[in-house]
Structures are given as C-alpha cells and as structure tokens.
Design an enzyme around this catalytic site. Structure first.
Site, PDB file in Angstrom:
ATOM      1  N   GLU A  35       0.683  -1.378   0.114  1.00 49.55           N
ATOM      2  CA  GLU A  35      -0.070  -0.094  -0.049  1.00 49.55           C
ATOM      3  C   GLU A  35       0.940   1.292   0.081  1.00 49.55           C
ATOM      4  O   GLU A  35       0.475   2.177  -0.658  1.00 49.55           O
ATOM      5  CB  GLU A  35      -0.964  -0.035   1.098  1.00 49.55           C
ATOM      6  CG  GLU A  35      -2.044  -1.228   1.114  1.00 49.55           C
ATOM      7  CD  GLU A  35      -2.815  -0.847  -0.058  1.00 49.55           C
ATOM      8  OE1 GLU A  35      -3.353   0.389  -0.644  1.00 49.55           O
ATOM      9  OE2 GLU A  35      -3.544  -1.601  -0.729  1.00 49.55           O
ATOM     10  N   CYS A 190     -13.365   0.935 -15.029  1.00 51.44           N
ATOM     11  CA  CYS A 190     -13.716   2.073 -14.887  1.00 51.44           C
ATOM     12  C   CYS A 190     -12.476   2.942 -14.978  1.00 51.44           C
ATOM     13  O   CYS A 190     -12.061   3.644 -13.947  1.00 51.44           O
ATOM     14  CB  CYS A 190     -14.533   2.406 -13.646  1.00 51.44           C
ATOM     15  SG  CYS A 190     -15.330   3.981 -13.381  1.00 51.44           S
ATOM     16  N   CYS A 197     -17.616   0.829 -19.959  1.00 49.92           N
ATOM     17  CA  CYS A 197     -19.071   0.872 -19.363  1.00 49.92           C
ATOM     18  C   CYS A 197     -19.782  -0.273 -19.653  1.00 49.92           C
ATOM     19  O   CYS A 197     -20.775  -0.767 -19.020  1.00 49.92           O
ATOM     20  CB  CYS A 197     -19.613   2.098 -19.735  1.00 49.92           C
ATOM     21  SG  CYS A 197     -18.879   3.628 -19.079  1.00 49.92           S
ATOM     22  N   CYS A 200     -19.231  -3.190 -17.421  1.00 49.29           N
ATOM     23  CA  CYS A 200     -19.310  -2.721 -15.817  1.00 49.29           C
ATOM     24  C   CYS A 200     -20.545  -3.127 -15.270  1.00 49.29           C
ATOM     25  O   CYS A 200     -21.827  -2.969 -15.847  1.00 49.29           O
ATOM     26  CB  CYS A 200     -19.442  -1.316 -15.754  1.00 49.29           C
ATOM     27  SG  CYS A 200     -19.253  -0.737 -14.134  1.00 49.29           S
ATOM     28  N   CYS A 206     -25.308   3.779 -12.853  1.00 45.29           N
ATOM     29  CA  CYS A 206     -24.233   4.746 -12.668  1.00 45.29           C
ATOM     30  C   CYS A 206     -24.793   6.114 -13.247  1.00 45.29           C
ATOM     31  O   CYS A 206     -24.918   6.124 -14.688  1.00 45.29           O
ATOM     32  CB  CYS A 206     -22.974   4.163 -13.535  1.00 45.29           C
ATOM     33  SG  CYS A 206     -21.663   5.472 -13.845  1.00 45.29           S
TER      34      CYS A 206
END
Length: 352
Positions: A35, A190, A197, A200, A206
């Site tokens: 991270e 995305c 899309c 998705c 959305c």
DNA sequence: AAGTCGGGGCA
DNA sequence: TGCCCAGACTT
C-alpha cells in the site's frame, strides 16, 4: 435500496485479479508495504520492486533493523523517498511500542508515519478482513461517476461525501474481496480514459454513464504551470571509476539519497575543488543537459565531468562517498543520478 | 486550503 | 507535451 457489493463481488469472482504479488500471502506487513509503494505509484511500476523489497526485508523486524541506506537502495527509482523513510520509522516504532506486531486498529495504524486513513483501511480490510472503507484514486473515480459528482474530489466537502459513500458501500460480508473488487473495477474497467461501461457490473445504476459524461469525471483539479529550474551537478572522478557523491538532507527533494555535488555555475567548479578536495581539477568537460520532470517543477541538470587527482585527505564519511562504479555501494540514488552513473560506466569500462 | 514530494505510462 | 496514478504530511 441495496448496495453495490453483490453485483461487484459477482463480477470480481469471475474477472478479478488475484495474481498480484502482494495478494498471494496478504499478511498485514506485506499489505502495508504494498500500500505504501502504491501511494501515487502505478501497479506496473510497483510490480518491478515489490518482490525484490520483500526478499531484502522479509518481515517487519528485518526492515526495522536495516540501515536507512539499505532501505533507500531498495526503494531507488520508485520516487517519493519520504515514504521509504517513514515506512522504516514506523516499523521501528511498531517494534518498540507494539511488540513488533502491526496493530490491527484504525487509530493505532493512522498514528504511524506514512499511514493515512485509506492505507489503514486497506490493511485492515485486505489483511484483517475488517469492514473498513478505503478511498484511493480508483475508488474516487468509481464513486464520482456512480453518483455523478462533478466537483473535483480535492474539494473538502466532496472528499467528505466520498468517504461517506465509501463507508456506506463497504459490506460487512467479504470486506476484503469487496475492497479488491472496487479497486479492480477502477483499474480495469472504470479507467480514467475510455471506460469499458458496456462490461461494468454497475453500469445500470451509474449516473455519469446515464448522462454520457463518465469519461469527464472525476473533474480535474485546476493547476498552475510548472516553473523551470536548472542546476549544475558535478561528476567528480578519479582513478578507475571513482565518483564523489554527497548525502542529501533527510527531508525535502530526494531526501536521504546520495546525490551529485551541486555548484552555482561552471565558473565555480575550480573553487569548489580547492575548497572540498584541496586540489585543482585536472580536466573539466560539460555533458549534455538532462531534463527531469517533477510534479511541481521541471529541472534541467547540466552535468560537468571533473577529473581530479588522487585525494590527499579523507573526506567526512557521513557526508561524502567515493562511489565505485565497478563495485557500487548499496545506497539510495535518484533516477537521473543512476542514469548519469550508468552512462559514465559505459564510457569507462572496468580495467582488465 | 495549498504546497511538497518522483517517476513513469499513456494518449 | 499534459495528465494522473492503490496518498500523506506540513504549513
């Protein structure tokens, strides 16, 4: 109304990524290192560093016990070197205050240097299975599109709204998988440009897609033009491949790395040699300008090759290092310095 | 709220 | 070239 977790998890179970190096054995330490590396650095870049770093520092104790030079050496080329120093400082603090075990608690994690709310949430969710939201660039992109948020995410009210949404959508069931899933969605479908899309799992709800503005979100933060800066750096050489490096201050640009000594201009090289080495240069040769871009300015470096005689006196080892091109010290170097030293090595191959 | 901190990938 | 990326910290 139901959340996005069911659709997202169903998609992730089929299309998600599970083969990234830090996903294989997601211990708190391994997730933490990943991270921190991934803060402002792309996955493809981190992939080149992660396994090498983990081989050098396989656990929190070995990282805490290492020298700062060794840590910065393993980090060289990743950028944002303050992250590496904070990572090690945090490791040392965990050894002192938490018995060498990373505390799996939001406030305790956020109290460590280099760990903000998102990184803490990622560690708790991915390694601990806790229901904690994250808000990285991927999640921001997904949420601003999903809710058609048209102001820049940096606006404090928008930031607060995004955290609220991130928290609201994070499920109590399978929070680790959900966290991976929403990041994978942002990374693979995305995307910033040309989002896919049509594939998705959240397309039907959305708002940005409904209104045909998905690619325009999230809105860009207005920014100023980057100023230009220039500097003259010296490749001070003697013998068979010795180059003088100077330790940079612990904070600021390239903090804690070893860099090339800087002078005001070409005219100052002679004076510099007399002052620092105690001898005049044998030869001075200018090399082609090197351009290096930062977030906030562009730097033009003019390297000057300066051959000097064998030094008569030793320099302070805490500040100066006679770097051996043919037997490199394992210290942290900025990317342009690495490039310059490599080009020098090409021209001055090792003696037989 | 704005500035600082690196390097690279990509259109 | 310009933009931004699995952000955090300082002022």
């Amino acid at each position: 109304m139901t959340g996005i977790a069911p659709a997202l998890l169903a998609w992730w179970d089929v299309h998600g990524r599970r083969d990234l190096p830090w996903q294989r054995d997601p211990t708190p330490y391994r997730v933490w290192v990943s991270e921190v590396m991934l803060q402002q650095t792309q996955v493809v870049t981190v992939e080149r560093y992660y396994d090498r770093f983990m081989a050098a520092f396989p656990d929190l104790q070995s990282l805490a016990a290492a020298s700062e030079d060794a840590v910065l050496h393993a980090w060289s080329g990743l950028g944002y070197y303050g992250r590496a120093r904070q990572l090690q400082h945090a490791a040392r603090r965990v050894c002192e205050a938490h018995g060498g075990v990373l505390p799996m608690d939001l406030d305790a994690l956020m109290a460590l240097p280099g760990i903000g709310r998102s990184t803490a949430g990622a560690i708790l969710a991915l390694a601990g299975g806790q229901r904690q939201p994250i808000l990285d660039g991927n999640v921001k992109r997904v949420l601003t599109r999903l809710h058609r948020i048209e102001e820049p995410p940096a606006v404090p009210a928008v930031q607060a709204r995004l955290w609220q949404l991130a928290d609201q959508y994070t499920p109590a069931d399978r929070p680790a998988a959900y966290t991976q899933a929403i990041m994978d969605l942002g990374a693979t479908l995305c995307t910033r440009r040309r989002p896919a899309c049509e594939r998705c799992p959240l397309a039907s709800r959305c708002l940005a897609r409904r209104d045909g503005i998905a690619e325009r979100l999230p809105a860009a933060q207005p920014r100023r033009a980057r100023p230009q800066r220039s500097s003259v750096v010296m490749l001070v050489c003697f013998g068979a491949g010795r180059v003088l490096l100077e330790k940079r201050p612990a904070t600021g640009l390239w903090g804690g790395l070893w860099g090339l000594p800087e002078v005001e201009g070409l005219d100052a090289v002679g004076d510099w040699c007399q002052r620092e080495i105690g001898q005049p240069p044998l030869r001075i040769a200018q090399r082609p300008v090197l351009r290096h871009g930062f977030t906030h300015f562009d730097l033009d470096m003019t390297p000057v090759e300066v051959d000097v005689p064998e030094p008569r006196r030793a320099l302070d080892g805490g500040r100066w290092l006679w770097y051996n091109l043919h037997d490199p010290a394992r210290v942290g170097l900025a990317a342009p310095v690495t490039r310059l030293l490599n080009s020098l090595l090409q021209e001055r191959p090792a003696p037989p």
